[in-house]
Structure formats: structure tokens, C-alpha cells
Design a protein around this motif. Structure first.
Motif, PDB file in Angstrom:
ATOM      1  N   ALA A  96       2.268   6.970   4.639  1.00 34.18           N
ATOM      2  CA  ALA A  96       2.530   7.943   3.589  1.00 34.18           C
ATOM      3  C   ALA A  96       3.101   9.191   4.327  1.00 34.18           C
ATOM      4  N   PHE A 137      10.501   0.733   2.113  1.00 32.49           N
ATOM      5  CA  PHE A 137       9.242   1.620   2.376  1.00 32.49           C
ATOM      6  C   PHE A 137       7.881   0.780   1.878  1.00 32.49           C
ATOM      7  N   PRO A 161       4.060   1.717   1.592  1.00 36.64           N
ATOM      8  CA  PRO A 161       3.042   2.750   1.134  1.00 36.64           C
ATOM      9  C   PRO A 161       1.798   2.414   1.724  1.00 36.64           C
ATOM     10  N   HIS A 198      -1.085   0.619  -2.266  1.00 42.33           N
ATOM     11  CA  HIS A 198      -1.947   1.772  -2.562  1.00 42.33           C
ATOM     12  C   HIS A 198      -1.180   3.062  -1.739  1.00 42.33           C
ATOM     13  N   PHE A 199      -1.440   4.238  -2.213  1.00 43.78           N
ATOM     14  CA  PHE A 199      -0.857   5.402  -1.693  1.00 43.78           C
ATOM     15  C   PHE A 199      -1.834   6.090  -0.724  1.00 43.78           C
ATOM     16  N   PHE A 222      -0.227  14.261  -2.731  1.00 38.20           N
ATOM     17  CA  PHE A 222      -0.439  13.846  -1.500  1.00 38.20           C
ATOM     18  C   PHE A 222      -1.926  12.920  -1.618  1.00 38.20           C
ATOM     19  N   CYS A 223      -1.374  11.607  -2.011  1.00 33.84           N
ATOM     20  CA  CYS A 223      -2.610  10.810  -2.602  1.00 33.84           C
ATOM     21  C   CYS A 223      -3.769  10.850  -1.572  1.00 33.84           C
ATOM     22  N   PRO A 224      -3.507  10.619  -0.145  1.00 33.51           N
ATOM     23  CA  PRO A 224      -4.813  10.254   0.769  1.00 33.51           C
ATOM     24  C   PRO A 224      -5.896  11.336   0.603  1.00 33.51           C
ATOM     25  N   SER A 262      -7.259  10.165  -6.613  1.00 35.18           N
ATOM     26  CA  SER A 262      -6.661   8.896  -6.025  1.00 35.18           C
ATOM     27  C   SER A 262      -7.302   7.697  -6.389  1.00 35.18           C
ATOM     28  N   GLN A 274      -0.141   7.760 -10.256  1.00 32.42           N
ATOM     29  CA  GLN A 274      -0.353   6.956  -9.104  1.00 32.42           C
ATOM     30  C   GLN A 274      -0.343   5.404  -9.562  1.00 32.42           C
ATOM     31  N   TYR A 327       2.197   2.421  -8.913  1.00 34.19           N
ATOM     32  CA  TYR A 327       1.619   1.018  -8.392  1.00 34.19           C
ATOM     33  C   TYR A 327       2.368  -0.043  -9.370  1.00 34.19           C
ATOM     34  N   THR A 366       7.702   1.981  -4.319  1.00 36.75           N
ATOM     35  CA  THR A 366       7.045   2.383  -2.868  1.00 36.75           C
ATOM     36  C   THR A 366       7.587   3.640  -2.505  1.00 36.75           C
ATOM     37  N   GLY A 367       8.775   4.034  -2.694  1.00 39.92           N
ATOM     38  CA  GLY A 367       9.169   5.302  -2.029  1.00 39.92           C
ATOM     39  C   GLY A 367       9.639   6.335  -2.984  1.00 39.92           C
ATOM     40  N   ASP A 419      -7.926   0.841  -8.732  1.00 37.35           N
ATOM     41  CA  ASP A 419      -7.881   0.208  -7.382  1.00 37.35           C
ATOM     42  C   ASP A 419      -8.141  -1.324  -7.424  1.00 37.35           C
TER      43      ASP A 419
END
Lengths: 182, 234
Positions: free
Chosen positions: A88, A148, A150, A180-181, B96-98, B103, B109, B113, B118-119, B221
Motif C-alpha cells: 500500500a 504493482f 497491492p 486485497h488492499f 486508505f483501505c488498511p 474495507s 474497493q 479488485y 492494482t495501482g 473478501d
């Protein structure tokens, strides 16, 4: 007679990251034995080589938060045929970028001056310390990034899948459970 | 004889008045979307549901189905454009997913996926958007707003409270709360209002339940959004 296939040369580094992505890389467990048959490491925290030579693949963890990060990132881009943003922070700045809406000086004063018991030293100002950038940037905003991966961090399997795809000459692709992010 | 059009080469039967997206869904074909919701009229703002009809890009949520149309949706070209739209949404806000409670349950999100984003490619804006924690049961984190107006529409048209609105235009557009103080705590929003439960991203969050389901076991998920969306009609 077939000559032995030359090993793929890989460099890795952590910029403004937490080394979690490197830990995840080590989490490929017994695949490490297969990996050493396929690759050799150039500059990396795993080898302690200080500067990057010509490489096939560069793995960058972390975003760019100071002047040294910028130099390291450019060194990697100069030397690596394929440069990969891992995790990330490299991809979007991540946790360090959460300071981007704060004033940098206020941030430093909060950490080094304003807290109880920290009045003496003040903000560190040693010429050895790299200067901080006013904002933390994802690495693709400074150099061209080829791929990338992720995740915070990406799973060991995701890193392994990506690397083995790339080394085998396939287009690297993550399956849905590997995307997954968080 | 029933009317039909071609969706990615396959015949789809429709009735007059149905949009491309409605008819495609009724026939079991998923089209990505963020601002569209089955219980509301089309909004047409997110553009994730773009499809190509006779060489033109149209919003399938708003475009009426027509006899004999040839619709391209799940193609590398259209999915590439959808991916670029997602990338723009990601860099415009602070996603900011984390550290986000949503999430794994977030449609933005989940689409990223599913479309293998990816970026983020573009330069990040890192806008400054302070949160509003004034309401006892609901947190407002403006950092993640994608301006779908689902909360605005739900509050106005279903709850009858008119709690939310979008203000300004273009790059300055943002979500506001209809209270003199501008704070959610000074409105009559209740935690079981539709408006408090319809946000596709992590802006309107119920307090004290954020991690009731652990990360890794949440809706997207487990299953991709193109399957979930067809199961529950959302």
C-alpha cells in the motif's frame, strides 16, 4: 548441450515503509529454497549490499517521504529493468501519507518539542539526517513503475505468484483471493 | 414477439421502459456500478456502468433498451475505461483501505479488485477533509466520498429528513450536512435511517460495530462483487 539458465538478479528496498512487505516476502517459507535456485540478490536488506547494480527486477516497499528515498528510488529505476511497487505505501503513500494533510513543522514540533519531557533536544537537525518532503508520495509519482502488488502487506503467496509469473515470462496476475488492499 | 438486444453477443429480452442495465440484470448479466441502486431512479454520475452501443459510450443505468441494439460491456476496452474511472476516484479522495472500517464491505474497493486495479496511476490529490464524529451513533468520514448521492437521495426521498447534500461544482464538490452548524450531531438522522445504511463506501459508518466481522471474512473478501451484486439485488 543447454547452458545453465542465468539467474534473475533482484534488488529490494524499503523506503517509507515498515518492512512488513519484506517480512511477507520471507513468508513464502519453503518457496525460498526454490527462489534461490532462480534468483540472486543485489542491493537488499537481505544482502546488505549498499548500492544497486544492473538488475532484472527491483521490488520497492514504501512511499517517498524524504530526500534519501528519492535518491534510492532513482537508483533502482536506473538499474532495474522491471520495477515493482510492493504494498500500500509504495502504491498510494499508505500510513506515512496520513501526515499529508498536516503541516510538517507542526508534526515535528508535536513529536519532538510539545510533548512532556521532550523540551530539551528540539527537532533533530543533524546533516546526516535526510530532509523530509512536505508530502509523502507514492513511488509512481516520481519514476515509471512497471507493476504493482497491492496489499498491506501483500500475502507471501501473492508475491510468490507475481515473481514466478514474471520470471517464467508470463504476464503476472493475481487471483481474486490474492487481491486485497488491506 | 418479445423485443431483444444483444449483450456481449448474447440475446437479452426486455420490456419497453427498461434500461440496458435493468434488462441485462434481469437476464443475469452483471454491469459494474456504484451510484446506481435498484430502489432509486438512475443518477448517472459514477459512469462505472458505461457500455458501448453502436460505437458510442452510454451510461447503461440511464439508457433505455432498444430493439436490436448491440451492447458491449465486459470487454477489455470498456473494463480498461472503468479501471481508469476507479483510479480517478481513488486519487481524488483519501482511500486508505488498511485503516478503513468498511474495507472488505466497500463497493469501490470490491470493483477495484474485480477489475484488477492494482495501482492508481494518476497523481494523488491528498485533499483535506476533516471527519465529523458529532453524532452519537454515526461517524462521517468525508475522505472516502465518491459523490454518488445515495445518502442524499435516501434521506430526501425515503427518510424524509433531507440530512445530506452536495455543494459546489467540479473539483470543489463535496458532501455537506444540512444543519446550521454543519454537524451531523445537530440533525435528526437516526442510525436505522436508510441514509445511514446505504453508503457504498466508508463515509457513513455506524459507531461501535466497525470490526464486528473481522477483516478477511467480509462480503467481498469472500466473493467478488459481480457475484454478490446479482445475489442480493444491490
Amino acid at each position: 548441450m543447454n547452458a545453465p539458465r542465468p539467474k534473475v538478479r533482484i534488488a529490494t528496498t524499503s523506503l517509507a515503509g515498515c518492512f512488513g512487505c519484506h517480512m511477507s516476502f520471507l513468508d513464502i517459507d519453503e518457496h525460498l529454497f526454490e527462489l534461490v535456485e532462480l534468483v540472486e540478490f543485489d542491493r537488499s536488506p537481505l544482502t546488505d549490499i549498499k548500492h544497486c547494480g544492473p538488475c532484472d527486477i527491483g521490488l520497492i516497499e514504501g512511499g517517498v517521504c524524504n530526500a534519501e528515498n528519492v535518491h534510492v528510488l532513482r537508483e533502482f529505476r536506473r538499474n532495474c529493468k522491471t520495477l515493482i511497487a510492493v504494498g500500500a505505501c509504495a502504491i498510494n503513500g499508505g500510513l506515512p501519507a496520513q501526515r499529508n494533510h498536516l503541516d510538517l513543522e507542526a508534526c515535528l514540533r508535536e513529536v519532538y518539542v510539545s510533548r512532556d519531557g521532550l523540551g530539551e533536544g528540539g527537532v533533530p537537525n543533524d546533516p546526516e539526517l535526510p530532509l523530509l518532503l512536505d508530502k509523502v508520495r507514492p513511488i509512481h509519482e516520481l519514476v515509471r513503475i512497471d507493476y504493482f502488488i497491492p496489499g498491506c502487506p501483500p500475502s507471501g503467496e501473492a508475491i510468490w505468484k507475481f515473481l514466478t509469473d514474471l520470471i517464467a515470462g508470463r504476464t503476472p496476475r493475481l487471483s481474486y483471493p490474492m487481491m486485497h488492499f488491506d | 414477439m418479445s423485443k431483444r438486444f444483444l449483450f456481449d453477443g448474447r440475446p437479452v429480452v426486455f420490456e419497453d421502459g427498461q434500461t440496458i442495465l435493468q434488462a441485462a440484470r434481469a437476464a443475469g448479466h452483471y454491469i459494474p456500478h456504484l451510484c446506481w441502486h435498484p430502489d432509486f431512479p438512475p443518477h448517472g454520475s459514477c459512469k462505472l456502468c458505461i457500455v458501448k452501443v453502436a460505437g458510442r459510450h452510454v451510461s447503461s443505468c440511464a439508457m433505455p433498451a432498444k430493439e436490436g441494439m448491440e451492447v458491449e460491456s465486459n470487454t477489455p476496452e470498456i473494463n480498461g475505461e472503468r479501471r481508469a474511472l476507479l483510479q480517478m476516484l481513488f486519487v481524488e479522495g483519501n482511500h486508505f483501505c488498511p485503516s478503513c472500517e468498511k474495507s472488505g464491505n466497500c463497493q469501490l474497493q470490491a470493483l477495484a479488485y474485480d477489475l484488477e486495479m492494482t495501482g492508481e496511476r494518476f497523481a494523488h490529490f491528498f485533499p483535506e477533509r476533516p471527519v465529523d464524529s458529532s453524532h452519537p451513533d454515526v461517524l462521517l468520514d468525508f475522505n472516502r466520498c465518491i459523490f454518488c448521492e445515495l445518502c442524499v437521495r435516501a434521506s430526501r426521498d425515503v427518510d424524509g429528513k433531507n440530512v445530506f447534500a452536495l455543494t459546489n461544482r467540479g473539483i470543489n464538490k463535496h458532501l455537506v450536512v444540512n444543519a446550521e452548524s454543519g454537524r451531523l450531531g445537530d440533525t435528526d438522522l437516526a442510525a436505522d435511517d436508510l441514509a445511514a445504511n446505504i453508503c457504498p463506501v466508508g463515509v457513513i459508518l455506524k459507531k461501535r460495530v466497525g470490526f464486528a466481522t473481522p477483516i478477511g471474512e467480509r462480503t467481498y473478501d469472500v466473493k467478488p462483487i459481480h457475484i454478490v451484486a446479482m445475489e442480493d439485488g444491490k
